[in-house]
Design an enzyme around this catalytic site. Sequence first.
Site, mmCIF file in Angstrom:
data_model
loop_
_atom_site.group_PDB
_atom_site.id
_atom_site.type_symbol
_atom_site.label_atom_id
_atom_site.label_comp_id
_atom_site.label_asym_id
_atom_site.label_seq_id
_atom_site.Cartn_x
_atom_site.Cartn_y
_atom_site.Cartn_z
ATOM 1 N N HIS A 1 0.832 -0.931 -0.012
ATOM 2 C CA HIS A 1 -0.005 -0.175 -0.011
ATOM 3 C C HIS A 1 0.715 1.247 0.014
ATOM 4 O O HIS A 1 1.969 1.157 0.518
ATOM 5 C CB HIS A 1 -0.972 0.044 1.347
ATOM 6 C CG HIS A 1 -1.881 1.069 1.357
ATOM 7 N ND1 HIS A 1 -2.964 1.111 0.388
ATOM 8 C CD2 HIS A 1 -2.111 2.330 2.160
ATOM 9 C CE1 HIS A 1 -3.851 2.334 0.648
ATOM 10 N NE2 HIS A 1 -3.405 2.764 1.635
ATOM 11 N N PRO A 2 0.643 2.258 -0.769
ATOM 12 C CA PRO A 2 -0.425 2.472 -1.635
ATOM 13 C C PRO A 2 0.083 2.082 -3.053
ATOM 14 O O PRO A 2 0.976 2.941 -3.556
ATOM 15 C CB PRO A 2 -1.311 3.794 -1.610
ATOM 16 C CG PRO A 2 0.053 4.519 -0.862
ATOM 17 C CD PRO A 2 1.394 3.650 -0.486
#
Length: 497
Positions: free
Chosen positions: A472-473
């Site tokens: 992430h991200p």
Amino acid sequence: MYFAYQINHTGKYDYDLVVIGGGSGGLACSKEAAQLGQRVAVLDFVEPSAKGTRWGLGGTCVNVGCIPKKLMHQAALLGTAVKDAKKYGWQIPGPVSHDWATMAGAVQNHVRSLNWGHRVQLQDKKVKYLNLKGSLADEHTVKGLSKAGKETVLTAKNIVIATGGRPKYPTNIPGAMEHGFTSDDIFWLKKSPGKTSEPAAAHVALECAGFLTGIGLDTTVMVRSIALRGFDQQMAGLVTDYMEAYGTRFAWKSVPKKVEKLPSGALQVTWVDGQTGSEARDTYDSVLWAVGRAPETKALGLDRLNVQLNNATGKIVVGADESTSVPNIFAFGDISEGRPELTPTAIKAGKLLARRLAGQSTELMNYDNVPTTVFTPLEYGCVGLSEEEAERRHGKDGIEVFHAFYKPLEFTVAERDASQCYIKVICERGADQKILGLHFTGPNAGEVTQGFSMGLQCGATYSHLLQTVGIHPTCAEEVVKVGITKRSGLDAAVTGC
Ligand code: FAD
Ligand code: NDP
């Protein structure tokens, strides 16, 4: 797997192996064979394009394919990044413009450095490089012709043909060759092609149209049937929708008819609009034909030896071990029938062939689940089956399609439309839900797809995908979260973190 170094001097022939064609495949094959102790020669000869463009050692990928294409794609992406940059706070004084000569000069210099690098590598690995046009005299003899017409005869225990292909011109369109050029020329143009017409809509055409549009040129793609034939058609639609939204013009269901040069010097393209049946025309500075590629077999003298060709494609018919119909003669890469026209497959097939010919391995090339990426403004990466092919093989009720529309984080601040950023994972229905195909449109699609392709090679299932933890991200993390099936009809838009 590498085996112990073993010398295979037959003594009877000049070489253990002569390779005709020094492109992606031929270079890989000859270097691998030499490393395994074989005496190897590689012949590479570039016929100038119909427009007179010529280049050095390394074949299509290095000179007129993957490498200059990806660099020009990068030039186009930077143009978009400059626009995004303003939203991220960069103060860019005045309008930005692009200079073709600077880009092309830098790309061409890089290509020349690769040409040189290939020569040095051949020398280092003790492969004899001959700048000769090769043809077969018999199953153990190759004749090489120099530019000046001097003939050299080489004998070899085994001969490998890796002569690739060249772009075609349409034969039934007046003015096509006289006034147009192909991908053999575009990367070597000294000045900008200007307003460009591209009457074709497959891999080469869309990638070129993408970077031409991206650097600010008025570009029209003419689609006579469908875009990206052979690819998943839902994904092809997303690629062309994005291109249209970002400025590439599309003339749908349009068949080119003729190209004329007007007294002004402009090129007038006439086409038939398939929807209305009427003729339409427009003027351009350039016409780029990307109507497919023809195998380079003409000069090889294959008929003398009865090397079997496929009548429809003209490519060499090969077995799983890249053997042709003539013992001791092998073929692989773009020249061989039924193989993907991609650099990594040619390289891998060439290395494996070299190991088998040197008696070091029996491993065959696995052509299944070969990943690929279309480097259009919105990149499209895929591995495995298209939805159409999965349905054909397993039936509509035999597959489950998980999908998601997602928004790349970097698009948010830049206020870019993400309507075409999409992921589709096609699985077998029931039991293990083995993944049959994975499709991704979005930034860095090649990088994303490369990783997941290993999963498919290992027989990954839908539950393996869900067990994978995202990073992430990123955009790639959206792949491990796809949960909505097409069958459910639920909204597939991903919202929030
Ligand atoms: P080639 O690389 O074509 O090499 C064949 C060599 O043999 C050439 O140098 C040729 O001049 C020489 N030759 C021909 N006849 C003779 C003869 N009689 N004697 C001596 N030499 C001869 N693939 C990807 O994986 N990723 C990409 O992004 C990508 N982009 C591409 C973009 C474009 C515009 C194009 C056209 C292709 C692209 N490809 C891409 C495909 C890739 O370039 C080819 O699949 C790959 O180069 C095939 O390798 P090969 O060794 O079979 O043939
Ligand atoms: P293709 O053979 O895939 O496509 C030819 C295109 O030309 C199709 O759109 C076809 O339309 C159209 N066409 C053919 N004749 C005409 C005509 N007379 N008038 C109008 N349109 C016409 O060729 P490409 O050159 O695009 O690609 C060759 C190969 O190179 C690909 O298979 C790919 O493997 C490789 N490649 C790989 C890349 C990558 O990995 N990123 C990038 C570029 C190439 P229709 O569909 O109607 O027949």
